[in-house]
Design a protein around this motif. Sequence first.
Motif, PDB file in Angstrom:
ATOM      1  N   SER A 156       0.737  -1.173  -0.130  1.00 37.96           N
ATOM      2  CA  SER A 156       0.076   0.096  -0.067  1.00 37.96           C
ATOM      3  C   SER A 156       1.063   1.247   0.065  1.00 37.96           C
ATOM      4  O   SER A 156       0.621   2.540  -0.710  1.00 37.96           O
ATOM      5  N   LEU A 157       1.942   1.194   1.002  1.00 38.18           N
ATOM      6  CA  LEU A 157       2.870   2.311   0.864  1.00 38.18           C
ATOM      7  C   LEU A 157       3.668   2.546  -0.395  1.00 38.18           C
ATOM      8  O   LEU A 157       3.851   3.603  -0.789  1.00 38.18           O
ATOM      9  N   SER A 158       3.908   1.515  -1.190  1.00 44.40           N
ATOM     10  CA  SER A 158       4.568   1.641  -2.382  1.00 44.40           C
ATOM     11  C   SER A 158       4.016   2.088  -3.495  1.00 44.40           C
ATOM     12  O   SER A 158       4.433   2.964  -4.333  1.00 44.40           O
ATOM     13  N   ALA A 159       2.439   1.978  -3.429  1.00 46.11           N
ATOM     14  CA  ALA A 159       1.497   2.601  -4.410  1.00 46.11           C
ATOM     15  C   ALA A 159       1.149   3.895  -3.916  1.00 46.11           C
ATOM     16  O   ALA A 159       0.284   4.521  -4.815  1.00 46.11           O
ATOM     17  N   ALA A 160       1.570   4.609  -2.831  1.00 48.17           N
ATOM     18  CA  ALA A 160       0.673   5.681  -2.507  1.00 48.17           C
ATOM     19  C   ALA A 160       0.865   6.907  -3.539  1.00 48.17           C
ATOM     20  O   ALA A 160       0.025   7.816  -3.569  1.00 48.17           O
ATOM     21  N   ASP A 161       2.145   6.967  -3.973  1.00 44.54           N
ATOM     22  CA  ASP A 161       2.402   8.402  -4.793  1.00 44.54           C
ATOM     23  C   ASP A 161       1.766   8.220  -6.220  1.00 44.54           C
ATOM     24  O   ASP A 161       0.976   9.134  -6.381  1.00 44.54           O
ATOM     25  N   ILE A 162       1.516   6.948  -6.650  1.00 44.14           N
ATOM     26  CA  ILE A 162       0.788   6.906  -7.776  1.00 44.14           C
ATOM     27  C   ILE A 162      -0.804   6.905  -7.578  1.00 44.14           C
ATOM     28  O   ILE A 162      -1.430   7.975  -8.459  1.00 44.14           O
ATOM     29  N   VAL A 163      -1.201   6.404  -6.230  1.00 43.78           N
ATOM     30  CA  VAL A 163      -2.626   6.496  -6.152  1.00 43.78           C
ATOM     31  C   VAL A 163      -3.053   7.933  -5.947  1.00 43.78           C
ATOM     32  O   VAL A 163      -4.044   8.572  -6.318  1.00 43.78           O
ATOM     33  N   THR A 164      -2.031   8.789  -5.104  1.00 46.35           N
ATOM     34  CA  THR A 164      -2.208   9.967  -4.837  1.00 46.35           C
ATOM     35  C   THR A 164      -2.406  11.060  -6.296  1.00 46.35           C
ATOM     36  O   THR A 164      -3.301  11.717  -6.370  1.00 46.35           O
ATOM     37  N   CYS A 165      -1.240  10.820  -7.139  1.00 46.93           N
ATOM     38  CA  CYS A 165      -1.522  11.465  -8.619  1.00 46.93           C
ATOM     39  C   CYS A 165      -2.743  11.199  -9.129  1.00 46.93           C
ATOM     40  O   CYS A 165      -3.532  12.085  -9.603  1.00 46.93           O
ATOM     41  N   LEU A 166      -3.177  10.039  -9.183  1.00 42.47           N
ATOM     42  CA  LEU A 166      -4.504   9.587  -9.884  1.00 42.47           C
ATOM     43  C   LEU A 166      -5.602  10.516  -9.185  1.00 42.47           C
ATOM     44  O   LEU A 166      -6.462  10.914  -9.884  1.00 42.47           O
ATOM     45  N   TYR A 167      -5.799  10.106  -8.002  1.00 42.60           N
ATOM     46  CA  TYR A 167      -7.031  10.536  -7.356  1.00 42.60           C
ATOM     47  C   TYR A 167      -7.084  12.067  -7.040  1.00 42.60           C
ATOM     48  O   TYR A 167      -8.225  12.657  -7.081  1.00 42.60           O
TER      49      TYR A 167
END
Lengths: 303, 340
Positions: free
Chosen positions: A57-68
């Motif tokens: 979850s932490l590894s994907a946090a920046d990608i998910v942040t940019c998307l949402y």
Amino acid sequence: MSTQLSTQLLDPEYAFRPAQPVLSAEERNRLQGIALTLRRDIIEMTAAAQSGHPGGSLSAADIVTCLYFSILRHRPQDPHWPDRDRFVLSKGHAAPVLYAALAEAGYFPREQLQTLRRLHSPLQGHPDMRKLPGVEASTGSLGQGLSIGNGMALAGKLDGRDYRVYVLMGDGEIQEGMVWEAAMTSVHRHLDNLTAFVDYNQLQIDGRVTDIKSLTHVGRRFAAFGWHVLEIDGHDLDAIHAAVQDAQRTKGRPTLIVAHTIKGKGVPFMEDQVEWHGTAPKPDQAKEALAQLGAGGKEAAQA
Amino acid sequence: MNLEQIDEAQDRRGQAEGGPAFLRRDRSQKEATRVAYGKALLELGRENPQVVVLDADLSKSTHTGAFAKEFPERFFDMGIAEQDMMGTAAGLAFCGKTVFASSFAIFATGRAFDQVRNTICYPALNVKIAATHAGITVGEDGGSHEAIEDVALMRSIPNMTVVVPADATETRLAVKAAAAWEGPVYLRLGRLDVPVLFDEGYPFRIGKAVRLREGRDVALIANGVMVAAALEAADRLARDGIEARVINMSTVKPIDAEEIEAAARECGALVTAEEHNVLGGLGSAVAEVVVQRRPVPMALVGVQDRFGQSGKPLELLEEYGLTAADVEAAARQVVARKGR
């Protein structure tokens, strides 16, 4: 001190770095603050549940942040808006990062985050679209998100809607054969309205991906299937944005963004440690993790 | 009486000479249910622009090809990739499409089980899995291609509805009903040409059994190709004065428990007949109702937990004990057990 990603990981053939920043300093700050909030939520949620998957979850946090919070066209108050962009979390075990983003975006009250994995909670261990608004697809059984995304992208073309579909897969997940069936479909159907990410953090439950079943040159593999491929530092907000913009400009074929990441990113004692794939932090560990992450985004901004 | 009751009264109207009006006396016309499926799909495509069809390189055999020809933009041949087909079907359904996904039963339910379970049924999507070449009447292709466990697999998944039509008429009605049904449906279809049993007035409804013949000595509960066998068995039994009730239980889930309970109460003995493993299929579903509501002697005609093999379909039905004579023998056996 948080680990920095080695840029040598990126395949030179597909390495992608924007020549200059694409985000304003203000926008970058804002997104960094949100990413920090999501990371804090992930720690607090999994600690409260004493269960769940913090590492991926932490590894994907920046990608998910940019998307949402920058890329997706969506309306939290109208989750079924037909023209919304779709996000499919194929690596469903990273549900905490998705829940944190949906709560932050306003799909449901933040207090619900603390009910993760509890009986009758809409925040199931893996995302359940029938229970939680904003979840686009029920996932959890790995390898299925790209096919789902293909179906959504096909429906968009069929209906003449210009929404885009984003799929986030794990690296270990790509060992599922169905991913490669789907990878053929995306290309065969010219799904240029679909962008897939691989959260390439190099770890899976049993150990290092290279030791379990190697994905060496994953970018080249997808490129050989006909995909447009970009390899980026998955914690570089400018690179994520630039890569998505490049995908949006690419016509006639889908884009794969191989996002090189660090599992557990942001919490030094969790970083690159396979033990934190599916283990929740104990209360004292959560406290330490939150201290290491630093004050939450909004609090920091106010301070 | 309300409309439903009137409807029901008509469905189960008394036995005039030879049975209900919709039951054909002349059963010489034959058509495989897969062929009827292809035709019904085409009609559906013309009526409903939201219907899309997926296949996995078997459109000639499953008969989705006619739809593909008329609506190429709404047809997706996914190649030999059943798992991807089911996942893609889910994605289309997430976006409001009514999706029919077809392959052979063995691949649609076995190869893609997890996709059907987790990605279609768990979120209760509008995906209709119309699987052809079910059962041993596949014939020459042999055991690897003869699904004898598909009903068991599909009915064990929450949210899934399972329908096994007996003939071309029922198939056509079932396809329409499935499209209108909210949620996933499994339609089990066959390769073999089978008699057309019903005329257009056949009262098909998902979840409702249809009584084809009245009788009070034993009830024969069948579906698929075994309905014709059960009707023939009832004729033979009648010659010896045994009046068998014949029930077409085409919907295996949700099962018509009331009709089963009535049969147990009024006939006192039951035989189920299915072209499927007796473990987990129609027989099991009926037994689950019987043991909880009204235990009576019961026999299960079906594949006795063994794989299929190559042969001509009719040879195989005989080899596996799925003929009218087998249903008749089972009926005599349960009648003998009554009242012991």
